[in-house]
Design a protein around this motif. Structure first.
Motif, PDB file in Angstrom:
ATOM      1  N   ALA A  14       0.954  -1.154   0.070  1.00  0.00           N
ATOM      2  CA  ALA A  14       0.011  -0.030   0.128  1.00  0.00           C
ATOM      3  C   ALA A  14       0.981   1.252  -0.048  1.00  0.00           C
ATOM      4  O   ALA A  14       0.651   2.072  -0.661  1.00  0.00           O
ATOM      5  CB  ALA A  14      -1.070   0.083   1.228  1.00  0.00           C
ATOM      6  N   ASP A  15       1.917   1.264   0.955  1.00  0.00           N
ATOM      7  CA  ASP A  15       2.919   2.481   0.534  1.00  0.00           C
ATOM      8  C   ASP A  15       3.497   2.470  -0.413  1.00  0.00           C
ATOM      9  O   ASP A  15       3.639   3.743  -0.746  1.00  0.00           O
ATOM     10  CB  ASP A  15       3.880   2.310   2.122  1.00  0.00           C
ATOM     11  N   MET A  16       3.906   1.453  -1.011  1.00  0.00           N
ATOM     12  CA  MET A  16       4.857   1.699  -2.488  1.00  0.00           C
ATOM     13  C   MET A  16       3.625   2.194  -3.345  1.00  0.00           C
ATOM     14  O   MET A  16       4.206   3.027  -4.291  1.00  0.00           O
ATOM     15  CB  MET A  16       5.218   0.100  -2.764  1.00  0.00           C
ATOM     16  N   ALA A  17       2.438   1.876  -3.360  1.00  0.00           N
ATOM     17  CA  ALA A  17       1.616   2.359  -4.389  1.00  0.00           C
ATOM     18  C   ALA A  17       1.435   3.883  -4.106  1.00  0.00           C
ATOM     19  O   ALA A  17       1.562   4.617  -5.171  1.00  0.00           O
ATOM     20  CB  ALA A  17       0.137   1.809  -4.241  1.00  0.00           C
ATOM     21  N   GLN A  18       1.434   4.331  -2.943  1.00  0.00           N
ATOM     22  CA  GLN A  18       1.451   6.090  -2.884  1.00  0.00           C
ATOM     23  C   GLN A  18       2.808   6.707  -3.514  1.00  0.00           C
ATOM     24  O   GLN A  18       2.629   7.562  -4.039  1.00  0.00           O
ATOM     25  CB  GLN A  18       1.099   6.376  -1.208  1.00  0.00           C
ATOM     26  N   ARG A  19       3.796   5.803  -3.090  1.00  0.00           N
ATOM     27  CA  ARG A  19       5.315   6.369  -3.500  1.00  0.00           C
ATOM     28  C   ARG A  19       5.526   6.326  -4.929  1.00  0.00           C
ATOM     29  O   ARG A  19       6.223   7.162  -5.653  1.00  0.00           O
ATOM     30  CB  ARG A  19       6.094   5.785  -2.655  1.00  0.00           C
ATOM     31  N   VAL A  20       4.763   5.213  -5.582  1.00  0.00           N
ATOM     32  CA  VAL A  20       4.812   5.229  -7.046  1.00  0.00           C
ATOM     33  C   VAL A  20       4.177   6.339  -7.545  1.00  0.00           C
ATOM     34  O   VAL A  20       4.526   7.036  -8.701  1.00  0.00           O
ATOM     35  CB  VAL A  20       4.389   4.073  -7.663  1.00  0.00           C
ATOM     36  N   ALA A  21       2.888   6.668  -7.342  1.00  0.00           N
ATOM     37  CA  ALA A  21       2.077   7.859  -7.789  1.00  0.00           C
ATOM     38  C   ALA A  21       2.818   9.005  -7.348  1.00  0.00           C
ATOM     39  O   ALA A  21       2.607   9.922  -8.248  1.00  0.00           O
ATOM     40  CB  ALA A  21       0.765   7.555  -7.039  1.00  0.00           C
ATOM     41  N   ALA A  22       3.619   9.111  -6.470  1.00  0.00           N
ATOM     42  CA  ALA A  22       4.385  10.661  -6.317  1.00  0.00           C
ATOM     43  C   ALA A  22       5.636  10.599  -6.632  1.00  0.00           C
ATOM     44  O   ALA A  22       6.430  11.493  -6.361  1.00  0.00           O
ATOM     45  CB  ALA A  22       4.209  10.789  -4.858  1.00  0.00           C
ATOM     46  N   ALA A  23       5.990   9.350  -7.474  1.00  0.00           N
ATOM     47  CA  ALA A  23       7.525   9.282  -7.656  1.00  0.00           C
ATOM     48  C   ALA A  23       7.969  10.405  -8.890  1.00  0.00           C
ATOM     49  O   ALA A  23       7.067  10.813  -9.692  1.00  0.00           O
ATOM     50  CB  ALA A  23       8.118   7.929  -8.205  1.00  0.00           C
ATOM     51  N   PRO A  24       8.917  11.260  -8.718  1.00  0.00           N
ATOM     52  CA  PRO A  24       9.566  12.068  -9.852  1.00  0.00           C
ATOM     53  C   PRO A  24       9.733  11.539 -10.996  1.00  0.00           C
ATOM     54  O   PRO A  24       9.917  10.137 -11.316  1.00  0.00           O
ATOM     55  CB  PRO A  24      10.824  12.648  -9.263  1.00  0.00           C
ATOM     56  N   VAL A  48      -5.335   0.627  -0.161  1.00  0.00           N
ATOM     57  CA  VAL A  48      -4.399   1.456   0.223  1.00  0.00           C
ATOM     58  C   VAL A  48      -4.538   2.229   1.715  1.00  0.00           C
ATOM     59  O   VAL A  48      -4.000   2.345   2.487  1.00  0.00           O
ATOM     60  CB  VAL A  48      -3.757   2.720  -0.875  1.00  0.00           C
ATOM     61  N   ASN A  49      -5.560   3.208   1.579  1.00  0.00           N
ATOM     62  CA  ASN A  49      -6.262   3.599   2.628  1.00  0.00           C
ATOM     63  C   ASN A  49      -6.598   2.852   3.900  1.00  0.00           C
ATOM     64  O   ASN A  49      -6.224   3.147   5.083  1.00  0.00           O
ATOM     65  CB  ASN A  49      -7.635   4.374   2.383  1.00  0.00           C
ATOM     66  N   ALA A  50      -7.073   1.521   3.563  1.00  0.00           N
ATOM     67  CA  ALA A  50      -7.432   0.463   4.605  1.00  0.00           C
ATOM     68  C   ALA A  50      -6.196   0.088   5.421  1.00  0.00           C
ATOM     69  O   ALA A  50      -6.271   0.039   6.452  1.00  0.00           O
ATOM     70  CB  ALA A  50      -8.384  -0.569   3.992  1.00  0.00           C
ATOM     71  N   VAL A  51      -5.281  -0.223   4.415  1.00  0.00           N
ATOM     72  CA  VAL A  51      -3.958  -0.686   5.197  1.00  0.00           C
ATOM     73  C   VAL A  51      -3.160   0.289   5.920  1.00  0.00           C
ATOM     74  O   VAL A  51      -2.873  -0.138   7.190  1.00  0.00           O
ATOM     75  CB  VAL A  51      -2.966  -1.330   4.198  1.00  0.00           C
ATOM     76  N   LEU A  52      -2.875   1.367   5.328  1.00  0.00           N
ATOM     77  CA  LEU A  52      -2.277   2.661   5.919  1.00  0.00           C
ATOM     78  C   LEU A  52      -3.065   3.313   6.942  1.00  0.00           C
ATOM     79  O   LEU A  52      -2.344   3.922   7.965  1.00  0.00           O
ATOM     80  CB  LEU A  52      -1.808   3.442   5.028  1.00  0.00           C
ATOM     81  N   ALA A  53      -4.177   3.064   7.078  1.00  0.00           N
ATOM     82  CA  ALA A  53      -5.176   3.399   8.411  1.00  0.00           C
ATOM     83  C   ALA A  53      -5.188   2.532   9.456  1.00  0.00           C
ATOM     84  O   ALA A  53      -6.054   3.084  10.524  1.00  0.00           O
ATOM     85  CB  ALA A  53      -6.240   3.812   7.901  1.00  0.00           C
ATOM     86  N   THR A  54      -4.527   1.590   9.288  1.00  0.00           N
ATOM     87  CA  THR A  54      -4.692   0.464  10.600  1.00  0.00           C
ATOM     88  C   THR A  54      -4.074   0.895  11.696  1.00  0.00           C
ATOM     89  O   THR A  54      -2.725   1.107  11.750  1.00  0.00           O
ATOM     90  CB  THR A  54      -3.990  -0.703  10.041  1.00  0.00           C
ATOM     91  N   PRO A  55      -4.410   1.184  12.771  1.00  0.00           N
ATOM     92  CA  PRO A  55      -4.083   1.615  14.059  1.00  0.00           C
ATOM     93  C   PRO A  55      -3.145   0.443  14.901  1.00  0.00           C
ATOM     94  O   PRO A  55      -3.575  -0.763  14.699  1.00  0.00           O
ATOM     95  CB  PRO A  55      -5.144   2.283  14.964  1.00  0.00           C
ATOM     96  N   ALA A  56      -2.494   0.476  15.888  1.00  0.00           N
ATOM     97  CA  ALA A  56      -1.833  -0.246  16.578  1.00  0.00           C
ATOM     98  C   ALA A  56      -2.820  -0.635  17.702  1.00  0.00           C
ATOM     99  O   ALA A  56      -3.695  -0.196  18.040  1.00  0.00           O
ATOM    100  CB  ALA A  56      -0.698   0.203  17.154  1.00  0.00           C
ATOM    101  N   VAL A  57      -2.656  -2.041  18.278  1.00  0.00           N
ATOM    102  CA  VAL A  57      -3.545  -2.353  19.273  1.00  0.00           C
ATOM    103  C   VAL A  57      -3.097  -1.751  20.573  1.00  0.00           C
ATOM    104  O   VAL A  57      -1.889  -2.135  21.073  1.00  0.00           O
ATOM    105  CB  VAL A  57      -3.519  -3.774  19.364  1.00  0.00           C
ATOM    106  N   GLN A  58      -3.657  -0.927  21.443  1.00  0.00           N
ATOM    107  CA  GLN A  58      -3.618  -0.383  22.592  1.00  0.00           C
ATOM    108  C   GLN A  58      -3.631  -1.397  23.732  1.00  0.00           C
ATOM    109  O   GLN A  58      -4.872  -1.998  23.735  1.00  0.00           O
ATOM    110  CB  GLN A  58      -4.026   0.829  22.938  1.00  0.00           C
ATOM    111  N   SER A  59      -2.636  -1.640  24.510  1.00  0.00           N
ATOM    112  CA  SER A  59      -2.776  -2.551  25.678  1.00  0.00           C
ATOM    113  C   SER A  59      -3.766  -1.963  26.515  1.00  0.00           C
ATOM    114  O   SER A  59      -3.796  -0.682  27.062  1.00  0.00           O
ATOM    115  CB  SER A  59      -1.452  -2.828  26.289  1.00  0.00           C
ATOM    116  N   ALA A  60      -4.290  -2.665  27.463  1.00  0.00           N
ATOM    117  CA  ALA A  60      -5.513  -2.262  28.533  1.00  0.00           C
ATOM    118  C   ALA A  60      -4.636  -1.635  29.373  1.00  0.00           C
ATOM    119  O   ALA A  60      -3.475  -2.147  29.987  1.00  0.00           O
ATOM    120  CB  ALA A  60      -6.182  -3.595  29.082  1.00  0.00           C
ATOM    121  N   PRO A  61      -5.262  -0.601  30.234  1.00  0.00           N
ATOM    122  CA  PRO A  61      -4.506   0.112  31.317  1.00  0.00           C
ATOM    123  C   PRO A  61      -4.418  -0.700  32.436  1.00  0.00           C
ATOM    124  O   PRO A  61      -5.261  -1.708  32.715  1.00  0.00           O
ATOM    125  CB  PRO A  61      -5.454   1.355  31.623  1.00  0.00           C
TER     126      PRO A  61
END
Length: 507
Positions: free
Chosen positions: A190-200, A494-507
């Motif tokens: 997913a990140d590579m797809a964004q970088r290909v689109a923005a590549a010079p 791309v949006n689904a993969v890059l927007a995945t948050p980390a799992v927060q441990s319980a307090p």
């Protein structure tokens, strides 16, 4: 973050380790463990197809590393479909292997079988290009052992060719991945797809070269022209249940082409969009044409079936090369059909070989076979389906692809290649069926064995896919159309993969 994407990968790996430690328990225990595991993962895979039908990308970040800094597994409609297809083949192949005692011909069959599933499921679920290379290597290492299982001169010779060409492919894979990482700085798809689109613009040439090198690598795995010469001997030389399982192996290469190139060089890629589409169609035309001629010229039944696998690859390359959701939906329908039916044909060919005795799979007149009527009926049904004749699923799969090709500039070539090759395949299968079941030598004593009853359910279960896909054509095509739309929605992936948050441990 969802853990659902991880289980089809973890369970075969865990089972493989259990089978190693259970080796002292004997073959019966290994069979029971393997069968229970395959049944469980098959049920899970089919359930995941239903789960994925809500069009949500379920992402599992290994080690809780937030994308793009870690390895991810992604469950969506397409990956769920491929894992489900893999497990159905695995179940049929394992049942047949146990019923015919194929698993007794050498050590570690069941361990290698599970490692093969680990590699296959991982390749379909990974969202990281380097991790795709790792899973490729795992499934290839397991396939080397399975291919050579039982030994024999011809099997060893075919296996050597298979190993060498795949080692070359693996080396090229590393070159391509290294080049892409050097210019893009990431291997998360997913990140590579964004970088290909923005590549010079000055980097476009290197990215395109690496992308085309990846196409060569995936073409080797898919056995596309001109990289297909290893397949007929390898598939015809190995045991029947392994050849049946290997019906999904070429689809791994196709899946990688669709997933990796479709994501990196999709509509969002700017000047690099659609980089490989013209190459897919041309390769598909040549692969399909040569496969049809190879099937016609084959002198052994199992070699002919291997060429039918190549013919399905050519048809799928044409379908995916059209690069439209409608064409992709038709190609996915044909992919399901061709994978299941080719596997059934390999299993049936083994029953025919056993029934012919000393005549083997040579396409020459021989003695009448025990239960020849049953075997002939099964051969007739599979021949109709795989040749693409109505009313079975092969006809509808090709019809969907041809309908999608109506708006393409190369429509005439697509129609000519698919229809002419289908005619040649019909002639080839009619010739084989006539030789095997009608040109029998009544005076020759039969040295063959009747088909084993325990092995027939595996063949019949796979063959049942042909009429079922016709009966359920409306809901199946609707589901596949939604799958194709999700596949072509690269921004959503791309949006689904890059927007995945980390799992927060319980307090």
């Amino acid at each position: 973050m969802s853990t659902l994407a991880a289980w089809p990968v973890l369970l075969p790996l865990i089972t493989g380790f259990i089978l190693l430690f259970a080796a002292r328990g004997g073959l019966r225990l290994a069979r029971i463990i393997n069968l229970i595991s395959v049944l469980g993962v098959t049920a899970l895979a089919l359930a995941l197809i239903g789960v994925a039908s809500d069009d949500v990308h379920r992402v599992y970040a290994l080690g809780n590393w937030v994308p793009p800094f870690g390895i991810v597994l992604v469950l969506d409609r397409l990956s769920a479909l491929m894992v489900g297809l893999t497990m159905l083949l695995a179940l049929a192949s394992l049942v047949y292997a146990i019923a015919t005692d194929v698993d007794t011909r050498g050590p570690h069959f069941h361990v290698l079988f599970q490692l093969q599933l680990f590699g296959l499921n991982g390749a379909f679920l990974t969202g990281d290009v380097f991790n795709l290379f790792v899973f490729f290597e795992v499934l290839l290492l397991a396939s080397y052992g399975l291919l050579l299982h039982g030994g024999g001169r011809l099997r060893t010779k075919a296996g050597l060719h298979y190993v060498v060409i795949n080692l070359v492919g693996s080396t090229l894979f590393l070159f391509a991945v290294g080049a892409l990482y050097g210019v893009l700085g990431s291997l998360n798809l997913a990140d590579m797809a964004q970088r290909v689109a923005a590549a010079p613009a000055e980097n476009h040439g290197l990215i395109a070269a690496a992308g085309l090198l990846l196409l060569v690598v995936f073409g080797i795995k898919a056995a596309a022209f001109p990289l297909y010469l290893w397949l007929p001997a390898a598939y015809a030389g190995t045991s029947a249940p392994i050849a049946a399982l290997f019906a999904i192996m070429t689809k791994v290469g196709l899946y990688a082409i669709v997933r990796v190139h479709g994501t990196l060089f999709g509509p969002e890629a700017g000047a690099l969009a659609g980089l490989i589409s013209p190459w897919l169609a041309v390769s598909g035309w040549i692969t399909l044409g040569l496969a049809a001629l190879g099937g016609l010229a084959a002198t052994r039944l199992r070699v002919q079936i291997a060429y039918l696998v190549l013919a399905s690859i050519g048809t799928l390359l044409i379908g995916f090369g059209l690069a439209t959701p409608k064409a992709s939906a038709g190609a996915l329908y044909y992919l399901i059909h061709s994978t299941l039916l080719a596997a059934a044909f390999f299993l049936l060919a083994d029953l025919i070989v056993r029934a012919r005795g000393e005549d083997g799979d040579r396409l020459e007149p021989g003695a009448a076979m025990p239960n020849g009527v049953l075997l002939g009926a099964l051969f007739f049904g599979l021949a109709i389906a795989l040749a693409g004749m109505p009313p079975l699923s092969g006809f509808f799969g090709k019809l969907l692809i041809l309908h999608a090709a109506l708006d393409d500039a190369q429509m005439a070539v697509h129609y000519a290649v698919i229809l002419l090759s289908s005619f040649v395949i019909i002639v080839a299968l009619a010739k084989s069926g006539s030789t095997l079941f009608y040109q029998t030598q009544a005076e020759a004593p039969s040295t063959g064995l009747p088909p084993q009853k325990a092995a027939l359910p595996a063949v019949l279960g796979l063959l049942l896919a042909a009429p079922l896909m016709v009966v359920l054509a409306q809901p199946l095509t609707a589901w596949l159309e939604a799958t194709a739309l999700q596949l072509h929605d690269t921004r959503g992936y791309v949006n689904a993969v890059l927007a995945t948050p980390a799992v927060q441990s319980a307090p």
